[in-house]
Enzyme design. Sequence first.
Site, PDB file in Angstrom:
ATOM      1  N   ARG A   1       0.807  -1.229   0.000  1.00  0.00           N
ATOM      2  CA  ARG A   1       0.000   0.000   0.000  1.00  0.00           C
ATOM      3  C   ARG A   1       0.840   1.278   0.000  1.00  0.00           C
ATOM      4  NH1 ARG A   1      -3.194  -3.281   3.603  1.00  0.00           N
ATOM      5  NH2 ARG A   1      -5.061  -4.002   2.508  1.00  0.00           N
TER       6      ARG A   1
ATOM      7  N   LYS B   1       3.269  11.503 -10.804  1.00  0.00           N
ATOM      8  CA  LYS B   1       2.456  10.709 -11.721  1.00  0.00           C
ATOM      9  C   LYS B   1       3.207   9.448 -12.101  1.00  0.00           C
ATOM     10  CE  LYS B   1      -0.600  13.967 -14.065  1.00  0.00           C
ATOM     11  NZ  LYS B   1      -1.003  14.508 -15.386  1.00  0.00           N
TER      12      LYS B   1
ATOM     13  N   GLU C   1      10.156  19.103 -23.664  1.00  0.00           N
ATOM     14  CA  GLU C   1       9.485  19.359 -22.392  1.00  0.00           C
ATOM     15  C   GLU C   1      10.029  20.622 -21.720  1.00  0.00           C
ATOM     16  OE1 GLU C   1       6.895  17.906 -21.208  1.00  0.00           O
ATOM     17  OE2 GLU C   1       6.758  15.944 -22.136  1.00  0.00           O
TER      18      GLU C   1
ATOM     19  N   LYS D   1       7.373  23.317 -12.742  1.00  0.00           N
ATOM     20  CA  LYS D   1       6.513  22.175 -12.454  1.00  0.00           C
ATOM     21  C   LYS D   1       6.202  22.087 -10.962  1.00  0.00           C
ATOM     22  CE  LYS D   1       5.480  17.445 -13.524  1.00  0.00           C
ATOM     23  NZ  LYS D   1       5.796  16.247 -14.325  1.00  0.00           N
TER      24      LYS D   1
ATOM     25  N   GLU E   1      -4.380  17.056 -10.037  1.00  0.00           N
ATOM     26  CA  GLU E   1      -5.017  17.519 -11.269  1.00  0.00           C
ATOM     27  C   GLU E   1      -6.526  17.621 -11.114  1.00  0.00           C
ATOM     28  OE1 GLU E   1      -4.840  16.051 -15.808  1.00  0.00           O
ATOM     29  OE2 GLU E   1      -2.890  16.179 -14.852  1.00  0.00           O
TER      30      GLU E   1
ATOM     31  N   ARG F   1      -2.866  21.885 -12.985  1.00  0.00           N
ATOM     32  CA  ARG F   1      -1.882  20.891 -13.422  1.00  0.00           C
ATOM     33  C   ARG F   1      -2.157  20.400 -14.832  1.00  0.00           C
ATOM     34  NH1 ARG F   1       0.976  16.041  -9.942  1.00  0.00           N
ATOM     35  NH2 ARG F   1       2.290  15.322 -11.663  1.00  0.00           N
TER      36      ARG F   1
ATOM     37  N   ASN G   1      -0.153  19.426 -19.618  1.00  0.00           N
ATOM     38  CA  ASN G   1      -0.418  18.537 -20.742  1.00  0.00           C
ATOM     39  C   ASN G   1      -0.409  19.263 -22.081  1.00  0.00           C
ATOM     40  OD1 ASN G   1      -0.865  16.088 -19.199  1.00  0.00           O
ATOM     41  ND2 ASN G   1      -2.779  17.002 -18.508  1.00  0.00           N
TER      42      ASN G   1
ATOM     43  N   HIS H   1       0.207  17.450 -25.322  1.00  0.00           N
ATOM     44  CA  HIS H   1       0.159  16.012 -25.082  1.00  0.00           C
ATOM     45  C   HIS H   1      -1.084  15.340 -25.669  1.00  0.00           C
ATOM     46  CE1 HIS H   1       3.483  16.953 -22.481  1.00  0.00           C
ATOM     47  NE2 HIS H   1       3.615  15.706 -22.116  1.00  0.00           N
TER      48      HIS H   1
ATOM     49  N   HIS I   1      -0.150  12.403 -27.895  1.00  0.00           N
ATOM     50  CA  HIS I   1      -0.493  11.007 -27.613  1.00  0.00           C
ATOM     51  C   HIS I   1      -1.231  10.364 -28.783  1.00  0.00           C
ATOM     52  CE1 HIS I   1      -0.182  11.430 -22.939  1.00  0.00           C
ATOM     53  NE2 HIS I   1       0.990  11.322 -23.528  1.00  0.00           N
TER      54      HIS I   1
ATOM     55  N   HIS J   1       8.310   9.929 -27.540  1.00  0.00           N
ATOM     56  CA  HIS J   1       7.351  10.741 -26.799  1.00  0.00           C
ATOM     57  C   HIS J   1       7.653  12.238 -26.921  1.00  0.00           C
ATOM     58  CE1 HIS J   1       4.572  12.049 -23.717  1.00  0.00           C
ATOM     59  NE2 HIS J   1       5.569  12.592 -23.042  1.00  0.00           N
TER      60      HIS J   1
END
Length: 369
Positions: A121, A143, A185, A227, A237, A242, A246, A249, A253, A267
């Site tokens: 956990r 993330k 980035e 960031k 988010e 946040r 993206n 992105h 993607h 990427h």
Amino acid sequence: MAVTRVELAGRAYEVRVGPDLLSRLAEECGALLRKQAVPIVTDENVHRLWGETVERALADAGKTPRWMVHPAGEGAKSWDGLSRTVEWLLSEGVERGDHIVALGGGVIGDLTGFAASMLKRGCGLVQVPTTLLAQVDSSVGGKTAINVAAGKNLVGAFHQPALVLADTEVLGTLPEREMRCGYAEVIKYGILGDADFFAWCEEHGAAVLAQDHGALEKAITTSVEAKARIVAEDERETSGARALLNFGHTFGHALEAATGFSDRLLHGEAVAAGMVLAARYSARRGSCSLNDAERVTAAIDAVGLPSEIAAMALDCSGDELTAHMLHDKKMDAGTLPFVLLRGIGEAFLARDVALSDVAAFLSEQLQAH
């Protein structure tokens, strides 16, 4: 060494940027490595290049690395890669209070972070990113995810590291293509929220890619600080702040999906092309000037990143590209918000975008010359 604190509710961690951090791994981690055995997840390329450095650094502190070495590439970020990592960590006797070291690029960081979030956990995590892209983006903010058949990063968790060590020396072994991917980035932070930094990138992009020490450290540190501010404001988010990270992105993607998440389009390259598309679509909608969209395109072109999807020879239509977007994890109540521009340095979240209009725009871009 530059140090940035990521401030979160009730807790914080440092991102340290500078040379030779890997050779001081035990010293930098300190009490986080509380046992003699140190579990490290990496890939074959990083292990070949930096394994001995880590071995020496830990041996000098009386510690022994225990290695989980994955094949290099996006394929490790899978159900199989996750299962093998978790089972290995259990076999190593990793306890909840231990810290697992993720040594590698974004794939290893995402995979290891997700495994750490699940194990008992939630175990401790130290991110040691070895690519520019991971140092400025994926290692910071918590993330973690794996890829599944439906798309990229669709299964994961938020799991913050206890420490991030961004060693600028390790970037010397990166291929030029990987450096350019990371730079995509970097420049993103200027486009979405810092016009002055974007202008700095326009002037110093070549120096960053040439790994001029001063330019490189400024690029990484400024990106991490940007960031960190956004993550502190909107860790999971939920407020929309946040989501601005993206930028590029959603389009990117879709391009990755169209090329099979392969080496055909990495990427960072997809994000670069996606940022150009987002800027041009913003200009099409009238929210930003054509001049700003052209500046974004020129800055991407100047460092050898892809900007024209017509040159990618994609075997798909605008409708097919937008269909990939329906699997985007940012879908909310059946709609997909897009990060668009009011101008360089001023991104916003548009929730009124019709995918049919996006499809028509992409069809135009696929045919443009």
